[in-house]
Design an enzyme around this catalytic site. Structure first.
Site, PDB file in Angstrom:
ATOM      1  CD  GLU A 206     -94.934  12.322 -85.192  1.00 24.94           C
ATOM      2  OE1 GLU A 206     -95.422  11.972 -84.320  1.00 24.94           O
ATOM      3  OE2 GLU A 206     -94.391  14.123 -84.974  1.00 24.94           O
TER       4      GLU A 206
ATOM      5  CG  HIS B  40     -84.366  18.265 -84.749  1.00 24.19           C
ATOM      6  ND1 HIS B  40     -84.517  17.247 -83.402  1.00 24.19           N
ATOM      7  CD2 HIS B  40     -85.333  19.096 -84.547  1.00 24.19           C
ATOM      8  CE1 HIS B  40     -85.202  17.265 -82.768  1.00 24.19           C
ATOM      9  NE2 HIS B  40     -86.590  18.588 -82.930  1.00 24.19           N
TER      10      HIS B  40
END
Lengths: 358, 326
Positions: B60, B129
């Site tokens: 990322e 999540h």
């Protein structure tokens, strides 16, 4: 057995510490004018460093990070790159920056606490100094992607120190550059120190170049105090990248013969004897010896060159000191292309309340 | 006109802008062949090729750092972070560089990037999540933070984000990705990035929310109407910059305000709205401002996430208490 590539890392050197040429120079380098030009850049960078430290000591600029002892790396990078390559520097790359259109007064402006020093008047695309360690390597792969996307045969050249090679961004960038076939040249200024932490505490890897091998990037070590070896190897790497479109890594071995910054005192952690040994290997003396033996460089010419370089720097310092200050409130204006309404309101409040800041 | 869910609207907004500007590239984890784990980029690699739509290694920080490098050289980078819970690896790049590049170089280098990330709970996903940490980004000077709450606003706001010359964090409420369709004209029209949307007019109380929570907020307004309470409902949409003027205009009319968000309460965006109302419009208030939010706990794993997320009933209860305040 799976073999990725030879795990032996080549070490390249042309000049020994006495300035003796160890092997013949390529024809492109066997040129007195160029050899003197390189020396001039080494001296210019060294003198600028000394001047900047003095300016810090007298409160004219803020904290400053020296390049002392590491001038050959930046000198060679700047000489080898093409104008339309893109340079993504860290904070010991003045020798490169001044060859790419960044002025001494802009560098002083930056260390003098003025953002305008990174708005280079004559260098549109290069990045400015990057402070958070290793983050610039990620920018370099994006630049490399853009260059490739635009079908240019240019290279993104990025530098970092040995400490940076412990960071995740270093590994992520190397991995991504290799996996995505990006034209990036990684040059590591291995000056043996990350502020006070020596290299052997930074990594158990035999060399930093080996870290690149794991990512699938070819890598070599070069004597970073030998400007000729640096120039030859960077030029070769750049040509290889232009041909292949794939990344390359150079580990430049040098020594930080100065404090980390003007806020540091290296005598707290650096062994004085080791430092004295390192100073014997530094790049200026070596190149001067080489010039003296090969090209009749004289003390007289040397003095004239030092004088000339110092004059160039002093003129830049004058220009720096004569810059008008930024307008109060300028620091609001570059957060967004257009000032959002809420920020405009804050700016107006600031301007109205300016008397509280005087 | 097309009948699109939010995820389809996002997909078509991306395609629309890719057709309009050849310098746009889309990348991230699984966005290529797979079309994104939620299919936001479905079919884009087929239409625009691997040169412009591609998968990256799983990293990322490098994805966002790379976006910055691309943007500095004239590209428009649209990066997908697969879930908001994984954006923290890239936080240094976002805060230290994307948000600061223009200012650092006095406009010489700029950073026109869009970071898309699905966010929020309610889909019974694994740990990490279901995050809602929009306030972290709203705190950072130099960023824009945008959260759509309907297919049409997702379409128009995403187009605006792509056309904006500065970095935009575009958070997509994944719980309502496929929650109903809207008729949308694929005309490339951008919506403003500095205005909220009044979704329901009312005179008794102002309900402010954003993202998936608009669903519960609108439902609460509907049920409050049956009780004779006429709520005005505002979709904040652009978290930063925050359109406080529209909220003040509404509160000047209603005298009451409830802010609903899924994120934890302390230092949430609701706190900023309440503070600004207090600074600029306190005399118009007939009752204390209320916040109906997630708690200052970790988002529970999905067996208990319904306890954490504001419900329609909590909003209604809070609205009735506010109306009863004397």
């Amino acid at each position: 057995m799976n073999t990725q590539q030879n795990l032996n890392i080549e070490f390249s050197q042309y000049l020994d510490i006495n300035g003796t040429l160890l092997k013949p120079l390529p024809a492109t380098l066997d040129n007195e004018e160029l050899l003197i030009a390189l020396y001039r850049l080494l001296v210019l960078t060294r003198l600028f460093d000394e001047t900047a430290v003095n300016l810090q000591r007298t409160g004219i600029i803020g904290t400053y990070a020296q390049s002392k002892g590491q001038e050959a790396i930046g000198t060679a990078i700047g000489r080898a790159m093409l104008a339309d390559d893109v340079f993504i520097p860290y904070y010991r790359d003045i020798a490169t920056q001044i060859q790419r259109g960044v002025s001494f007064e802009e560098i002083l402006q930056y260390w003098g606490g003025d953002e305008r020093g990174s708005n280079f008047a004559d260098q549109p695309n290069d990045f400015s100094l990057c402070v958070p360690i290793a983050t610039q390597l990620c920018h370099a792969i994006g630049v490399a992607f853009a260059l490739k996307f635009q079908s240019k045969r240019n290279v993104a050249v990025v530098t970092c120190g040995d400490g940076a090679t412990s960071k995740g961004d270093f590994y992520e960038s190397l991995n991504m550059a290799a996996a995505m076939h990006l034209p990036a040249l990684f040059i590591i200024n291995n000056n043996q120190w990350a502020i006070s932490v020596p290299l052997h505490q930074q990594t158990a890897s035999k060399t930093i170049a080996h870290k690149a091998i794991g990512a699938g990037i070819p890598a070599i070590q070069v004597d970073g105090n030998d400007v000729l070896a640096m120039l030859i190897n960077i030029s070769k790497a750049l040509e290889q990248i232009r041909q292949s479109g794939k990344p390359f890594l150079i580990e430049a071995i040098t020594y930080r013969i100065c404090d980390h910054t003007t806020a540091d005192d290296a005598s707290r952690y650096m062994d004085a004897d080791v430092l004295q040994e390192a100073i014997k290997k530094e790049p200026l003396i070596r190149h001067k010896r080489f010039l003296s033996t090969q090209h009749f460089w004289t003390e007289e010419k040397d003095k004239a060159l030092y004088h000339d370089c110092q004059q160039q720097i002093d003129e830049a310092v004058d220009r720096y000191q004569n810059f008008p200050p930024q307008a109060a409130g300028d620091f609001f204006d570059y957060m967004y292309e257009q000032l959002p309404a809420d920020l405009l309101e804050q700016k107006q409040g600031f301007i109205q309340g300016l008397k509280h800041h005087e | 006109m097309n009948d699109w869910t939010m995820i389809e609207a996002i997909n078509h907004a991306l395609a629309n802008q890719m057709r309009a500007n050849e310098n746009i590239v889309i990348f991230g984890e699984d966005v290529g062949v797979n079309g994104g784990v939620f299919r936001a980029t479905d079919g884009l690699q087929t239409e625009f090729g691997e040169r412009r739509v591609f998968d990256t290694p799983l990293a990322e920080s490098a994805i966002i750092g790379m976006s910055i490098g691309m943007a500095s050289q004239g590209l428009i980078a649209i990066a997908e972070i697969q879930f908001m819970g994984f954006i923290y690896s890239a936080i240094d790049q976002i805060l230290s560089h994307a948000a600061r590049l223009r200012n650092r170089t006095r406009g010489r280098l700029t950073c026109p990037i869009v970071i898309r990330a699905p966010f929020g709970g309610g889909i019974h996903a694994p740990e990490h999540h279901s995050e809602s940490t929009e306030a972290m980004f709203a705190h950072i000077p130099g960023l824009r933070v945008v959260i759509p709450s309907s297919p049409a606003r997702a379409y128009g706001l995403l187009i605006a984000a792509i056309q904006d010359p500065d970095p935009v964090i575009f958070l997509e409420p994944k719980r309502i990705y496929r929650d109903g369709k809207q008729a949308i004209d694929d005309n490339g029209q951008a919506l403003p990035l500095d205005s909220c949307f009044v979704l329901r007019e009312g005179v008794d109380i102002t309900l402010v929310s954003w993202g998936a929570m608009m669903k519960e907020t609108l439902e609460a307004a509907k049920q409050l109407a049956q009780k004779g309470i006429d709520a005005e409902v505002i979709d904040l949409a652009t978290i930063k910059p925050l359109d406080i003027d529209s909220i003040i205009a509404s509160v000047n009319k209603t005298g009451r305000c409830i802010i609903v968000h899924e994120a934890a309460r302390t230092c949430g965006v609701g706190a900023e709205i309440a503070a600004q109302l207090a600074e600029k419009s306190i005399t118009s208030l007939l009752a204390p401002i209320q916040r109906v939010t997630g708690y200052d706990t970790v988002m529970p794993m999905f067996k208990n996430e319904h306890f954490y997320m504001p419900s329609t009933q909590r909003i209604i209860y809070s609205a009735i208490k506010t109306m009863e305040y004397r």
